[in-house]
Every structure is written in structure tokens, then in C-alpha cells.
Design a protein around this motif. Structure first.
Motif, PDB file in Angstrom:
ATOM      1  N   LYS A 228       0.853  -1.183   0.000  1.00  9.37           N
ATOM      2  CA  LYS A 228       0.000   0.000   0.000  1.00  9.37           C
ATOM      3  C   LYS A 228       0.890   1.233   0.000  1.00  9.37           C
ATOM      4  CE  LYS A 228      -4.335  -1.567   1.974  1.00  9.37           C
ATOM      5  NZ  LYS A 228      -5.046  -1.863   3.216  1.00  9.37           N
ATOM      6  N   VAL A 229       0.481   2.203  -0.774  1.00 10.07           N
ATOM      7  CA  VAL A 229       1.191   3.480  -0.741  1.00 10.07           C
ATOM      8  C   VAL A 229       0.313   4.456   0.020  1.00 10.07           C
ATOM      9  CG1 VAL A 229       2.504   3.104  -2.863  1.00 10.07           C
ATOM     10  CG2 VAL A 229       0.213   4.098  -2.992  1.00 10.07           C
ATOM     11  N   SER A 230       0.921   5.505   0.548  1.00 12.15           N
ATOM     12  CA  SER A 230       0.144   6.360   1.435  1.00 12.15           C
ATOM     13  C   SER A 230      -0.317   7.656   0.788  1.00 12.15           C
ATOM     14  CB  SER A 230       0.963   6.669   2.693  1.00 12.15           C
ATOM     15  OG  SER A 230       2.200   7.208   2.300  1.00 12.15           O
ATOM     16  N   SER A 231       0.159   7.927  -0.440  1.00 16.07           N
ATOM     17  CA  SER A 231      -0.265   9.178  -1.065  1.00 16.07           C
ATOM     18  C   SER A 231      -0.231   9.054  -2.573  1.00 16.07           C
ATOM     19  CB  SER A 231       0.683  10.316  -0.643  1.00 16.07           C
ATOM     20  OG  SER A 231       1.953  10.086  -1.226  1.00 16.07           O
ATOM     21  N   VAL A 232      -0.884  10.008  -3.230  1.00  7.87           N
ATOM     22  CA  VAL A 232      -0.875  10.040  -4.687  1.00  7.87           C
ATOM     23  C   VAL A 232       0.554  10.246  -5.194  1.00  7.87           C
ATOM     24  CG1 VAL A 232      -1.611  11.385  -6.698  1.00  7.87           C
ATOM     25  CG2 VAL A 232      -3.277  10.745  -4.943  1.00  7.87           C
ATOM     26  N   ASP A 233       1.323  11.087  -4.483  1.00  7.97           N
ATOM     27  CA  ASP A 233       2.720  11.307  -4.892  1.00  7.97           C
ATOM     28  C   ASP A 233       3.490   9.999  -4.946  1.00  7.97           C
ATOM     29  OD1 ASP A 233       2.717  13.981  -5.346  1.00  7.97           O
ATOM     30  OD2 ASP A 233       3.109  14.522  -3.243  1.00  7.97           O
ATOM     31  N   LEU A 235       2.251   6.992  -5.174  1.00 12.11           N
ATOM     32  CA  LEU A 235       1.693   6.124  -6.221  1.00 12.11           C
ATOM     33  C   LEU A 235       2.261   6.487  -7.582  1.00 12.11           C
ATOM     34  CD1 LEU A 235      -0.312   3.914  -7.142  1.00 12.11           C
ATOM     35  CD2 LEU A 235      -2.064   5.683  -7.289  1.00 12.11           C
ATOM     36  N   VAL A 236       2.233   7.789  -7.897  1.00 13.51           N
ATOM     37  CA  VAL A 236       2.725   8.241  -9.199  1.00 13.51           C
ATOM     38  C   VAL A 236       4.212   7.937  -9.335  1.00 13.51           C
ATOM     39  CG1 VAL A 236       3.171  10.301 -10.609  1.00 13.51           C
ATOM     40  CG2 VAL A 236       0.932   9.976  -9.539  1.00 13.51           C
ATOM     41  N   GLN A 240       5.878   5.519 -12.147  1.00 17.87           N
ATOM     42  CA  GLN A 240       6.907   6.009 -13.060  1.00 17.87           C
ATOM     43  C   GLN A 240       8.167   5.151 -12.957  1.00 17.87           C
ATOM     44  OE1 GLN A 240       6.687  10.086 -11.850  1.00 17.87           O
ATOM     45  NE2 GLN A 240       5.546  10.693 -13.700  1.00 17.87           N
ATOM     46  N   LEU A 245       3.675   4.050 -17.014  1.00 13.66           N
ATOM     47  CA  LEU A 245       2.877   5.131 -17.609  1.00 13.66           C
ATOM     48  C   LEU A 245       3.425   5.555 -18.972  1.00 13.66           C
ATOM     49  CD1 LEU A 245       2.243   7.179 -14.379  1.00 13.66           C
ATOM     50  CD2 LEU A 245       0.536   5.935 -15.688  1.00 13.66           C
TER      51      LEU A 245
ATOM     52  N   LEU B 207      -4.880   8.249 -20.470  1.00 12.12           N
ATOM     53  CA  LEU B 207      -3.743   7.319 -20.456  1.00 12.12           C
ATOM     54  C   LEU B 207      -3.652   6.517 -21.763  1.00 12.12           C
ATOM     55  CD1 LEU B 207      -4.088   5.922 -16.806  1.00 12.12           C
ATOM     56  CD2 LEU B 207      -2.492   7.660 -17.620  1.00 12.12           C
ATOM     57  N   LEU B 281      -3.879   2.143  -2.934  1.00 11.61           N
ATOM     58  CA  LEU B 281      -3.996   3.440  -2.270  1.00 11.61           C
ATOM     59  C   LEU B 281      -5.389   3.534  -1.667  1.00 11.61           C
ATOM     60  CD1 LEU B 281      -2.904   6.272  -1.581  1.00 11.61           C
ATOM     61  CD2 LEU B 281      -3.701   7.034  -3.822  1.00 11.61           C
ATOM     62  N   VAL B 288      -8.799  11.039  -5.700  1.00 13.48           N
ATOM     63  CA  VAL B 288      -7.507  10.487  -6.096  1.00 13.48           C
ATOM     64  C   VAL B 288      -7.274  10.601  -7.615  1.00 13.48           C
ATOM     65  CG1 VAL B 288      -6.159   8.354  -6.259  1.00 13.48           C
ATOM     66  CG2 VAL B 288      -7.318   8.949  -4.113  1.00 13.48           C
ATOM     67  N   GLU B 291      -6.380  13.998  -8.846  1.00 14.21           N
ATOM     68  CA  GLU B 291      -5.060  14.355  -8.319  1.00 14.21           C
ATOM     69  C   GLU B 291      -3.948  13.678  -9.149  1.00 14.21           C
ATOM     70  OE1 GLU B 291      -2.932  14.218  -4.008  1.00 14.21           O
ATOM     71  OE2 GLU B 291      -5.121  13.939  -3.982  1.00 14.21           O
ATOM     72  N   ILE B 292      -4.180  12.393  -9.496  1.00 17.99           N
ATOM     73  CA  ILE B 292      -3.190  11.682 -10.331  1.00 17.99           C
ATOM     74  C   ILE B 292      -3.079  12.390 -11.681  1.00 17.99           C
ATOM     75  CG2 ILE B 292      -2.619   9.536 -11.553  1.00 17.99           C
ATOM     76  CD1 ILE B 292      -4.126   8.005  -9.371  1.00 17.99           C
ATOM     77  N   LYS B 295      -1.089  15.517 -11.395  1.00 14.80           N
ATOM     78  CA  LYS B 295       0.352  15.245 -11.229  1.00 14.80           C
ATOM     79  C   LYS B 295       0.992  14.866 -12.570  1.00 14.80           C
ATOM     80  CE  LYS B 295       1.331  15.460  -6.748  1.00 14.80           C
ATOM     81  NZ  LYS B 295       0.062  15.445  -6.084  1.00 14.80           N
ATOM     82  N   LEU B 296       0.229  14.130 -13.366  1.00 11.87           N
ATOM     83  CA  LEU B 296       0.773  13.657 -14.647  1.00 11.87           C
ATOM     84  C   LEU B 296       0.501  14.640 -15.780  1.00 11.87           C
ATOM     85  CD1 LEU B 296      -0.389   9.912 -14.517  1.00 11.87           C
ATOM     86  CD2 LEU B 296       1.924  10.769 -14.133  1.00 11.87           C
TER      87      LEU B 296
END
Lengths: 245, 298
Positions: A228-233, A235-236, A240, A245, B207, B281, B288, B291-292, B295-296
Motif C-alpha cells: 500500500k502506498v500512502s499518497s498520490v505522490d 503512487l505516481v 513512473q 505510464l 492514459l 492506495l 484520487v 489528483e493523479i 500530477k501527470l
């Protein structure tokens, strides 16, 4: 119109099923059985056709041991008129089932065979098409709508990219997909009435040698544990880093 | 002699997806192309081009295929609805055994396939040839092939009793679900069709991917039938599968297991999908996903 609905007794589609430790079969301890859900949709569709036009006769047929009587009785409770059990312990592949059903169709001469697109245990999706081929009848698989118009059927069927409408002369064979209908709740009077409807047992007549045989049953390989990741940052960044992506 | 015939219905892409299976099987092979562009660069000994303007209904097509498949020990197509429709009928016509959804092989007479919604992997032995197979390509990556194959025209005489009245293809410009590199799927929390299209469809477009849905989302009218991913819907195997607001039922997971990377976004930290996801997540998809995208910058 005479409608024949073949149906299969399958492992409860909502049960968690595991292979036996030695791979020789499935662990069926504590597992319940039911009509294959797609076959139940086929029974329901036949009953709805009959409710629109009372002249239809609905015959349900199953192949297997006397255990399958329970599923045939359920189909009678939904509204089928009579049932046939081809009583056998023979091990079939789909082609062998098609042969056995072909014999029943030749004996009963229905105008329409309506059955599930696949059984939820083997997930093969073969028997209906094979039966239609044996009979030389046109087919419409993955049906989401069936309309009778005189001696023809209009069937809307799902395809890989959308849907199409086929027109078939009778006799023909249709396999039911999930959205053909939602089977009814079976009320007590139906269950009581089903007890007195005819259920005839016949011996298997073809019993062809299978051309394929399942020899081993294994658990699927487990996916490596994820995280599990804790933030969108985060995750992105992970996406990457993996070049996804 | 053992020999494989690959069947493509709609042209080149299917041939390329089947090439890895042909290589793994290791038999000499031809490819029969029913309609569309013939795949000449997948290492086939011969490309047999029927060149039909459109793919006929199953009864006519299976009848026409009967004489063209004679002499082959193995006949294989991609595992999709059309192959199952036509090739199972062909199996009935030529009295062949059939193995659907092949994901692996040990020898030309031993194949593995999922059953019971993917809860079990069955090993199926072929006891008599010919055998007809439908193949899931994810298990068979292809090695590069050099050179191109000679193309021969063949006559496929297709006449049958079923008549096609109309065809409705949906999905617009999006790539095909079962071939897309990225799939973004949504569940019932999307609420309505308009929101599904905006949030899931929009993210998929951004995407360059395809949109998918759970059975529950399709059942409640949020998404179109052909978007359903799972045991009784499409089987997908993209590089990236993003599951938004999907709890992760056995039936749904059966359709996405072969994905390279599974990302789950769900409000419920205990959703079963987190046991399968490579990256999870916990969060509200409506916050979310934008927000993704921000960011992208997509």
C-alpha cells in the motif's frame, strides 16, 4: 413451440473452491450445488416465452447421477413442464455431452434449444455450439434478448465489441448470457407444484469416448504480495519507476 | 504429421497475439486469415488469405472452415467471444476435442487452463487429434521474427441459415479492452453512467487506455455490457490495470489476474482487492483520480 433446456448441476458459483492437495480433483467438502446460473437464465427465458404464449411446452434435461434430480426439480419449480434425467456415471467432455443431448433432441424434436453459454465450473463455453453443429441448426450464442416472430427468432447477442442482431429460422439453438433476464424468486407454490410434474429417467445412449480429459487440478500461482502506498505522490512515483505510464 | 493452423478473424493484430503460442507449441504452422489484413510477419510457413469482406455468422463460417482445417492436428484462435462461438461449432462439425482459454502448455497434447472462475488451474490432456484451442496470449510472449511469409488466396464458401440483421459496435475510439496496454476500471461507487464516463472513461482516454467495469456496475446500468471484466466478461492482460472503487470479487479477479501491474484505489482499507493489487492506495477515487491526472498533467 417446444423448447428444450439442457441444464447442468454445478458447484455453488459463490463457493470458494480449492483443488485437493494431491491435484486429483476439487475439494468438495461442505460445498453445495445448484443449477448452472446461465442454464437457470435459459429456463427463466423459456418460462417467460411460455407466459407470453401459452402454447409452449418446456422440457428440461440433465445428464448425470440421480443427484441432478434436485436441479431438475428446481427448473420445474421455475415453470418447466417436464424433466428428463439421462442417468449415467460416464465421464464426458463437452463433445460427449453434445452427442448425448443430440440423441435427446432427435427423440423429442423441439423447435428451440435454449441453454447457458457456459457452465461456471468448467468454464468451457463449448457444448451449445457443438450441439448446434451436430444438429445442423443455426445458433446464436451470448444472447441478451430473444424475440419469437412466427417461425423465426430475432436474437440480440453480445459480441467482443458491442452487439449484433441475428435472425434464425426454427429449429435453432440459443445460448444465454448473463443479461438475458434475471431469474425469478421461486415461491412455495411453485416448489409444491414441481413435485408432481413428470421427471423421467433414461439411460445414456451414446457414451462416446472423451477426446480431452482433465488430469490435474492445481491452485493458481499466488501473485507476489503488493504494497500500500500512502499518497498520490508515492503512487505516481512508483508507477513512473516501474515504467507503467 | 503434427501441424498447427492459426485462425484470425479480423486481421493482423490477432496473428501477432497468437505468434508466441505458435512458437511455444513448436509445430510448423500456417495462418488462415478470414477477413482484414493478413499477418505475414509472424513466422508462418504459409498465410492463407480468405479475404472475406466481413466475418459471417458462426453456422456459415464453421461450415466453410471445415475443408480448410483438414490435415491440421491443432487449430487455434484467440480466446474471445467470436472464437468460442465459431471454433466450438467447428469442433462439433469435425468431431474434435476442444480446450478453451489455454494459458500454458507442457507438450502439444497437454495444456493448462483456468476453471471455476480462475480458482483452479486444470491440466487437460488431449486424447485424440485434431484438437481445437482458444488461447489467452498473456502466457505466450513472442520472440521477434524476421522475414515475411508467402500469401496464398483460399476460397472460404460461407452460406448458412442465420442472417445478421444489424451490428452495433460501441466504445468509440478507445482501444479494445482485451488488447489495451492500459485499462482503467470502475465499480458501482461511480454511481451513474455519466459519472462513469467522465471519471473512468476520461482517465482511460488520458492514459490512452480502455475503460472496464465490474459486473455490479454493468448490472446497475452504470457501464455498457461489453465493458464487463471478469469470469463471464472480458479477460484482460494489460501492462497496467487500474481498479477504482472495485472491491475485488473472485469473478472480477478472474478477469484481471494476468495484468502486469494492478493498482487499486478504494475507500475501504479492508477491500479484498488490496490482497491482489501490486500497488494500493486507500482513498476516495473522486479525489484520487483528478489528483493523479493533475500530477501527470493528463
Amino acid at each position: 413451440m417446444k423448447i428444450l433446456v439442457p441444464l447442468k448441476r454445478v458447484i455453488d458459483p459463490y463457493a470458494k473452491v480449492k483443488p485437493l492437495g494431491d491435484g486429483s480433483g476439487l475439494d468438495l467438502s461442505g460445498i453445495k450445488f445448484d443449477i448452472n446460473p446461465f442454464d437457470e437464465i435459459a429456463v427463466e427465458e423459456a418460462v417467460r416465452m411460455k407466459e407470453k404464449d401459452g402454447s409452449h411446452e418446456i422440457i428440461v434435461v440433465s445428464i448425470g447421477t440421480s443427484d441432478s434430480e434436485e436441479q431438475l426439480r428446481k427448473a420445474l419449480a421455475i415453470g418447466a413442464d417436464r424433466a428428463i434425467l439421462i442417468e449415467t456415471e460416464h465421464i464426458y467432455d463437452s463433445l460427449g455431452i453434445a452427442h448425448e443431448l443430440e440423441a435427446v433432441v432427435r427423440a423429442e424434436s423441439p423447435d428451440l434449444v435454449l441453454m447457458g453459454k457456459q457452465a461456471t465450473d468448467d468454464d468451457n463455453n463449448q457444448a451449445g455450439q457443438m450441439l448446434a453443429a451436430r444438429l445442423g441448426w443455426p445458433q446464436a450464442t451470448f444472447a441478451s434478448k430473444v424475440e419469437a416472430a412466427g417461425t423465426r427468432l430475432q436474437v440480440t447477442r453480445e459480441t467482443d465489441s458491442g452487439e449484433e442482431v441475428l435472425e434464425l429460422p426454427l429449429p435453432s439453438l440459443v445460448t444465454a448470457d448473463l443479461r438475458l433476464n434475471e431469474p425469478r424468486y421461486i415461491a412455495l407454490p411453485g416448489i409444491i407444484k414441481a413435485r408432481s410434474k413428470p421427471l423421467e429417467k433414461r439411460p445414456a445412449s451414446v457414451m462416446s469416448s472423451p477426446k480431452t480429459r482433465t488430469v490435474r487440478y492445481d491452485a493458481p500461482p499466488a501473485r507476489a504480495a503488493g504494497r500500500k502506498v500512502s499518497s498520490v505522490d508515492e503512487l505516481v512515483a512508483a508507477l513512473q519507476e516501474k515504467g507503467a505510464l | 504429421m503434427s501441424k498447427l493452423l492459426l485462425i484470425t478473424f479480423d486481421g493482423g493484430a490477432e496473428g501477432h497475439q497468437l505468434a508466441g503460442f505458435a512458437q511455444k507449441l513448436g509445430l510448423p504452422f500456417d495462418v488462415l486469415c478470414i477477413s482484414g489484413e493478413a499477418p505475414t510477419e509472424i513466422g508462418a510457413a504459409r498465410v492463407l488469405n480468405a479475404g472475406l469482406a466481413e466475418v459471417p455468422p458462426a453456422d456459415a463460417l464453421a461450415e466453410g472452415l471445415k475443408s480448410l482445417v483438414a490435415g491440421y492436428s491443432h487449430i487455434a484462435g484467440l480466446s474471445n467471444m467470436r472464437s468460442k462461438d465459431v471454433l466450438a461449432r467447428l469442433a462439433g462439425l469435425i468431431e474434435a476435442g476442444m480446450v478453451t482459454d489455454v494459458i500454458g502448455l507442457q507438450s502439444p497434447t497437454s495444456f493448462t487452463r483456468p476453471m471455476v472462475a480462475g480458482s483452479v488451474i486444470a491440466t487437460v490432456e488431449v486424447l485424440a487429434e485434431p484438437v481445437i484451442l482458444t488461447v489467452r496470449p498473456a502466457g505466450f510472449p513472442a520472440d521477434p521474427v524476421s522475414g515475411s511469409s508467402p500469401v496464398e488466396s483460399v476460397t472460404l464458401a460461407a452460406s448458412g441459415q442465420a442472417q445478421r440483421i444489424s451490428v452495433t459496435a460501441r466504445g468509440g475510439a478507445r482501444p479494445d479492452l482485451s488488447q489495451a496496454r492500459v485499462v482503467v476500471s470502475g465499480g458501482r461507487p461511480l454511481g451513474d453512467a455519466e459519472t462513469f464516463e467522465r471519471v473512468i472513461g476520461g482517465f482511460a482516454d488520458a492514459l490512452g487506455g480502455a475503460a472496464g467495469a465490474t459486473r455490479a456496475a454493468v448490472d446497475s446500468g452504470i457501464a455498457a455490457n461489453e465493458l464487463q471484466v471478469g469470469q463471464t466478461g472480458k479477460i484482460v492482460a494489460p501492462e497496467l490495470y487500474i481498479a477504482a472503487g472495485i472491491s475485488g470479487s473472485t469473478q472480477h479477479m478472474a478477469g484481471i489476474k494476468d495484468s502486469k501491474l494492478i493498482v487499486a484505489i478504494n475507500k475501504d482499507p479492508d477491500a479484498p482487492i488490496f490482497e491482489f493489487a501490486d500497488l494500493g492506495l486507500v482513498g476516495d477515487l473522486f479525489e484520487v483520480i483528478p489528483e493523479i491526472r493533475a500530477k501527470l498533467s493528463v
